[in-house]
Enzyme design. Structure first.
Site, PDB file in Angstrom:
ATOM      1  N   GLY A 168       0.798  -1.223   0.000  1.00  0.00           N
ATOM      2  CA  GLY A 168       0.000   0.000   0.000  1.00  0.00           C
ATOM      3  C   GLY A 168       0.826   1.266   0.000  1.00  0.00           C
ATOM      4  O   GLY A 168       0.376   2.318  -0.468  1.00  0.00           O
TER       5      GLY A 168
ATOM      6  N   LYS B  37      -8.998  -8.457   7.190  1.00  0.00           N
ATOM      7  CA  LYS B  37      -8.287  -7.656   6.197  1.00  0.00           C
ATOM      8  C   LYS B  37      -8.529  -6.168   6.434  1.00  0.00           C
ATOM      9  O   LYS B  37      -9.652  -5.686   6.318  1.00  0.00           O
ATOM     10  CB  LYS B  37      -8.759  -8.037   4.793  1.00  0.00           C
TER      11      LYS B  37
END
Length: 300
Positions: free
Chosen positions: A9, A121
Site C-alpha cells: 500500500g 483484512k
C-alpha cells in the site's frame, strides 16, 4: 526471468497520508521508477494493494444516502481500474514504446470459507481507538489494531482460481507488462450452475500474487513494501532482519497477522510450489531483491 511484483500500500500512500489523487500520483512516481528498472531486465507482471482506496470508496458511497452503497466487490473493481490506470500511465512515461495493459481480474473464492466469519483484512484509513470504536458502533464494522492505529477489517477469503488467467498468459507471452489481480482481485463465487457472483470481501493481494505467480510458472515473486526485510522479534529490542530463509524456517516463527504474516505465507507457498525465489523488501530495492542481494530472500 518472469517476475510477479506485488506492490504494498505504501506504493500509493504513506501510512497516515491523506488519500488524495495527487498524493497517490506522487508516490507512484517512485514506484514506477523501481518497476521500470525491473522491466528493463525481466518480464514483469504487477499486482497492487487497494486497502486504503477501497475503504475510501466505501465511505464515499455510504455518504450518499439516496441509494444503497455499492458492495465491496464492485468497489474493488473500481479501485482496480483507478489504481491500474495510474500505474500504467506512470510506467508508460518511463518505458516509451513498451506495451502495458491493466486487466480487471476476478478471483474465485469458496462461499463457505471460514474467513467470512472472522474478518481480518484492513481497509480504509487509520483511526485512533476512540474514533474507531465510535465508527464500529455506528456502522456495524469490525475493527482491529494496525500498528499504532486502528482500522476497519473485512473478510479475506482464500484465493482459489483466477478467472482471467488465460488472458493474462496471452498478454505476457506477447511481451505486454500486465497490471492485474489488483487489490487481490475481485472476489467472486461460482454457483452450482456455473454462474459467477461477486461477494462482500477483499482478498489479500500477496496471497493472490502468489497464486498468480504459481499459475504463470513465474521465476520470482517479489513483495515490495516500506520495510527493508522481514524481521524476527519485530518491535522489541531483539528485533533482527531475516536475510535468507527456507519456508520451513519461516513457518516456525510468528508474524503480525495483518501485515507481514500474509507476505511470509505467500512467499512460502510460492517456493514450496517450485518457484525459484521469493523476496520481501523495500520497493526501491526491487532489482537487488530480484538478484537475491538484499531484502528477505526465501528459497528451498
Amino acid at each position: 526471468m518472469l517476475i510477479v511484483a506485488a506492490l504494498g500500500g505504501n506504493a500509493l500512500l504513506k501510512r497516515g497520508e491523506s488519500p488524495t489523487a495527487e498524493a497517490q500520483r506522487t508516490n507512484l512516481g517512485d514506484a514506477a521508477g523501481a518497476l521500470a528498472e525491473l522491466a528493463a531486465e525481466h518480464t514483469l507482471v504487477v499486482v497492487h494493494g487497494n486497502g486504503p482506496q477501497v475503504g475510501l470508496l466505501a465511505l464515499q458511497a455510504d455518504a450518499y444516502k439516496a441509494i444503497k452503497p455499492y458492495p465491496l466487490d464492485v468497489l474493488g473493481a473500481e479501485s482496480e481500474g483507478m489504481i491500474g490506470y495510474m500505474i500504467e500511465q506512470e510506467l508508460g512515461n518511463r518505458l516509451s514504446g513498451r506495451n502495458i495493459a491493466t486487466l480487471l481480474t476476478q478471483i474465485e473464492v469458496d462461499a463457505d470459507d471460514p474467513a467470512f466469519g472472522d474478518p481480518s483484512k484492513p481497509i480504509g484509513p487509520v483511526y485512533d481507538r476512540e474514533t474507531a470504536d465510535r465508527l464500529a458502533a455506528e456502522r456495524g464494522w469490525s475493527i482491529a489494531r494496525d500498528g499504532e492505529h486502528w482500522r476497519r477489517v473485512v473478510a479475506s477469503p482464500e484465493p482459489r482460481h483466477i478467472l482471467e488467467l488465460n488472458t493474462i498468459r496471452l498478454l505476457v507471452d506477447a511481451g505486454v507488462i500486465v497490471i492485474c489481480s489488483g487489490g487481490g482481485g475481485i472476489p467472486v463465487v461460482a454457483t452450482a450452475d456455473g454462474a459467477i457472483h461477486g461477494v462482500e470481501a477483499v482478498i489479500d493481494k500477496d496471497l493472490a500474487a502468489a497464486l498468480l505467480a504459481r499459475q504463470l510458472d513465474a521465476d520470482a515473486l517479489l513483495m515490495l513494501t516500506d520495510v527493508d526485510a522481514v524481521y524476527e522479534n519485530w518491535g522489541t529490542p531483539e528485533q533482527a532482519p531475516i536475510r535468507r530463509a527456507t519456508p520451513a524456517d519461516l513457518r516456525k516463527r510468528d508474524f503480525a497477522r495483518g501485515s507481514m504474516a500474509p507476505k511470509v505465507e505467500a512467499a512460502c507457498r510460492f517456493v514450496e510450489a517450485g518457484g525459484r525465489l521469493a523476496g520481501i523488501g523495500r520497493l526501491g530495492d526491487a532489482v537487488a531483491i530480484a538478484r537475491g542481494e538484499t531484502g528477505t530472500v526465501v528459497e528451498t
